[in-house]
Design an enzyme around this catalytic site. Structure first.
Site, short mmCIF file in Angstrom:
data_model
loop_
_atom_site.label_atom_id
_atom_site.label_comp_id
_atom_site.label_asym_id
_atom_site.label_seq_id
_atom_site.Cartn_x
_atom_site.Cartn_y
_atom_site.Cartn_z
N ASP A 119 -39.50 -26.58 -88.65
CA ASP A 119 -39.69 -25.95 -87.33
C ASP A 119 -38.39 -25.52 -86.68
OD1 ASP A 119 -42.49 -26.45 -87.50
OD2 ASP A 119 -42.01 -28.55 -87.07
N LYS A 177 -37.23 -20.76 -88.81
CA LYS A 177 -37.01 -19.95 -90.02
C LYS A 177 -37.80 -18.65 -89.96
CE LYS A 177 -38.53 -23.35 -92.46
NZ LYS A 177 -38.56 -24.41 -91.45
N LYS A 207 -38.55 -16.74 -87.52
CA LYS A 207 -37.87 -15.70 -86.74
C LYS A 207 -36.69 -15.12 -87.53
CE LYS A 207 -35.21 -14.62 -82.70
NZ LYS A 207 -34.99 -14.80 -81.28
N ALA A 252 -47.09 -25.38 -93.67
CA ALA A 252 -46.08 -24.67 -92.90
C ALA A 252 -46.72 -23.90 -91.75
CB ALA A 252 -45.32 -23.70 -93.80
N GLY A 253 -45.94 -23.67 -90.71
CA GLY A 253 -46.42 -22.82 -89.62
C GLY A 253 -45.23 -22.05 -89.11
N HIS A 254 -45.13 -20.79 -89.49
CA HIS A 254 -44.01 -19.97 -89.06
C HIS A 254 -44.46 -19.06 -87.92
CE1 HIS A 254 -41.71 -20.48 -93.10
NE2 HIS A 254 -41.71 -21.56 -92.36
N THR A 255 -43.84 -19.25 -86.76
CA THR A 255 -44.25 -18.49 -85.58
C THR A 255 -43.30 -17.32 -85.39
OG1 THR A 255 -44.93 -20.60 -84.66
CG2 THR A 255 -44.90 -18.73 -83.16
N THR A 260 -49.88 -33.22 -92.63
CA THR A 260 -50.61 -32.18 -91.90
C THR A 260 -52.08 -32.16 -92.30
OG1 THR A 260 -50.05 -30.55 -93.60
CG2 THR A 260 -48.56 -30.71 -91.72
N GLN A 309 -40.81 -25.90 -94.25
CA GLN A 309 -40.39 -27.25 -93.86
C GLN A 309 -38.85 -27.32 -93.78
OE1 GLN A 309 -42.90 -27.33 -96.71
NE2 GLN A 309 -44.34 -27.14 -95.06
N THR A 365 -50.64 -28.15 -86.67
CA THR A 365 -51.54 -29.22 -86.24
C THR A 365 -51.61 -29.40 -84.73
OG1 THR A 365 -49.73 -30.80 -86.47
CG2 THR A 365 -51.17 -30.55 -88.37
N LYS A 385 -32.89 -21.63 -80.51
CA LYS A 385 -33.34 -22.31 -79.30
C LYS A 385 -32.20 -22.85 -78.44
CE LYS A 385 -38.02 -23.40 -79.90
NZ LYS A 385 -39.10 -24.36 -80.01
N ASP A 417 -31.24 -21.61 -75.78
CA ASP A 417 -31.70 -21.45 -74.40
C ASP A 417 -32.47 -22.67 -73.88
OD1 ASP A 417 -33.50 -20.33 -76.50
OD2 ASP A 417 -34.91 -20.29 -74.82
N SER A 468 -29.85 -17.85 -81.78
CA SER A 468 -31.07 -17.33 -81.19
C SER A 468 -31.26 -17.93 -79.80
CB SER A 468 -32.25 -17.67 -82.12
OG SER A 468 -33.47 -17.42 -81.46
P1 IMP Z 1 -47.46 -32.79 -95.70
O1 IMP Z 1 -46.48 -31.73 -96.05
O2 IMP Z 1 -48.70 -32.26 -95.02
O3 IMP Z 1 -47.79 -33.68 -96.86
O4 IMP Z 1 -46.78 -33.74 -94.60
C1 IMP Z 1 -45.68 -34.57 -94.92
C2 IMP Z 1 -44.68 -34.63 -93.76
O5 IMP Z 1 -44.07 -33.35 -93.60
C3 IMP Z 1 -45.30 -34.95 -92.39
O6 IMP Z 1 -44.36 -35.69 -91.63
C4 IMP Z 1 -45.49 -33.58 -91.76
O7 IMP Z 1 -45.52 -33.63 -90.34
C5 IMP Z 1 -44.26 -32.88 -92.26
N1 IMP Z 1 -44.43 -31.42 -92.32
C6 IMP Z 1 -45.12 -30.71 -93.24
N2 IMP Z 1 -45.03 -29.39 -92.99
C7 IMP Z 1 -44.25 -29.26 -91.91
C8 IMP Z 1 -43.75 -28.12 -91.18
O8 IMP Z 1 -43.99 -26.95 -91.52
N3 IMP Z 1 -42.96 -28.39 -90.11
C9 IMP Z 1 -42.64 -29.66 -89.75
N4 IMP Z 1 -43.07 -30.75 -90.40
C10 IMP Z 1 -43.86 -30.54 -91.47
MG MG Z 2 -43.31 -24.89 -88.48
#
Ligand code: IMP
Ligand code: MG
Length: 426
Positions: free
Chosen positions: A18, A21, A23, A44-47, A131, A226, A303, A333, A335, A415
């Site tokens: 988080d 990346k 951006k 992953a969650g890329h905003t 997650t 990650q 999540t 971040k 700012d 950034s």
């Molecule tokens: P998993 O990847 O779902 O097996 O989660 C394992 C660990 O990695 C947990 O602590 C998650 O919160 C963390 N994690 C997995 N993906 C991300 C991400 O994209 N950002 C931040 N933490 C992540």
């Molecule tokens: Mg993320």
């Protein structure tokens, strides 16, 4: 980042994920021909924020938001085919043209409904705070040689055999967890049969395609998911994800040679966050963490969980610089710290009376680690409109200079907001 001698560039997170990346990849993709995801999956969650509309991408490389850029999902990714098509449909609805620009490695392993069920029913997954996207179980099946790959969908008979094997194993695990839930092979086979007509046309030998692109001189961006401290080998094991998030994973996960990589950009926040359990030596007290979380909107993109917040940890980032071979740093971040009176940088730890300046592997040392801080005055001014380094207040520049010296890596980008244009390129 791209230049005559820098054609293949890796972007990695240098903390616990988080870092922003998405951006940076979005900004760099402007000059890339290809963007390739090399590990992880829908965890992953890329905003990416473009002109006020927010795109959250879980599996598709952030480069997709640039028309003309081709995107690939590498062999190192565990692909959830169901959510892939939801993501594609969402992009198309928002006017993003995906057709003919997205490729999926035929060697990539699939995340199937039974992996997600095992992840959500497992107490071990809960203790780590995964997650719940089935990532760990899918990588387990891959390493145990009972995985299902994209190319297996080409043969119905082979697919059924592999799914039955996976389902048997998943049911044995569910029974062992004491769960009453069970899976059956039919629902997975039927799901894959219904997705096959859309998935198979995307299947490619991605390593070969990228090798040819590199040979032709094309600019290739390898996008990590990650962060380095969640790497299964180099992170805070067992509180890690199940893949190699670091730059070495970019070569194996995209299917290219390590020598093909010309530069590695590490992305860090101006502070630190972590979602899920595990050590976070510089974690702030509840009140300050709350404030930082509000200012930085620190809630998980996948999540929705509140992220834990801490000060910038130079021990962590210097370690990440070493294991990734970082050539450049992007600080995001900045700012978020605009209103703080004073700001801390962690230069080392004290654990049971012993001093540490290198990141320790032993979790018990980390759990007892007391950070040693250097305090710096805040700048108490908005940085959101800065577009050149000279626009930043002196105190902010001093903070970045100190960070750069401690991490021993030059800062190339800063950034100062979520929007595409809120960035300083140095
Ligand atoms: P998993 O990847 O779902 O097996 O989660 C394992 C660990 O990695 C947990 O602590 C998650 O919160 C963390 N994690 C997995 N993906 C991300 C991400 O994209 N950002 C931040 N933490 C992540
Ligand atoms: Mg993320």
């Amino acid at each position: 980042m791209f230049g005559d001698s820098r054609r293949t560039v890796v972007v990695v997170g240098a903390q616990w994920g988080d870092e922003g990346k998405g951006k940076l990849v979005d900004v760099l993709a402007e000059r890339a021909a290809w963007v390739v995801r090399y590990q992880g999956g829908a965890n992953a969650g890329h905003t990416v924020d473009i002109a006020g509309s927010k795109f959250v991408l879980h599996q598709i490389p952030s480069g997709i938001l640039h028309p003309g850029v081709r995107c690939a999902i590498g062999n190192g990714v565990v692909l959830d085919p169901d959510t892939l098509f939801h993501e594609i449909d969402g992009l198309v609805k928002d006017g993003v043209d995906v057709e003919g620009r997205l490729y999926v490695s035929e060697r990539a392993h699939l995340v199937l409904p039974y992996h997600k069920l095992v992840d959500s029913e497992s107490t071990a997954s809960k203790a780590i705070g995964t997650t719940g996207r089935g990532i760990g179980p899918a990588y387990e099946d891959k390493v145990a040689r009972r995985g299902v790959r994209v190319l297996d969908i080409r043969s119905t008979k082979r697919l059924r055999q592999l799914v039955e094997q996976g389902v048997d194993h998943a049911n044995a695990q569910l029974a062992r967890f004491g769960s009453k839930k069970r899976v059956n092979a039919d629902e997975t086979v039927n799901l894959l049969a219904s997705l096959a007509p859309r998935l198979l046309p995307l299947a490619e030998d991605v390593g070969l395609v990228i090798h040819r692109a590199i040979k032709s001189g094309a600019a290739v961006l390898l996008e990590g998911a990650q962060g380095s401290l969640l790497d299964v080998d180099h992170g805070t094991y067992p509180y890690v994800t199940s893949s190699n998030t670091t730059a070495g994973g970019a070569a194996t996960g995209a299917g290219i040679a390590p020598q093909a990589i010309d530069a590695v950009l590490g992305v860090v926040k101006a502070y630190t966050t972590r979602v899920g359990a595990g050590p976070l030596p510089t974690e702030m007290d509840e009140k300050l963490a709350d404030e930082t979380r509000k200012l930085g909107a620190e809630f998980g993109a996948t999540t929705g969980r509140p992220r834990r917040c801490g000060w910038f940890d130079a021990v962590v980032v210097r370690y990440a610089a070493r294991v990734n071979g970082l050539t450049d740093l992007a600080v995001t971040k900045l700012d978020v710290l605009d209103t703080f009176d004073k700001i801390a940088l962690c230069s080392g730890y004290d654990s049971d009376g012993e001093a540490y300046t290198e990141f320790p592997a032993d979790l018990t040392v980390l759990e007892r680690a007391k950070p040693l801080y250097e305090w710096m005055p805040g700048w108490k001014k908005s940085t959101a409109d800065a577009r050149r380094i000279e626009d930043l207040p002196d105190a902010a520049r001093r903070y970045l200079d100190r960070m750069q010296a401690m991490v021993e890596t030059p800062i190339t980008y800063v950034s100062v907001g979520t929007r595409r244009d809120q960035i300083i390129g140095l």
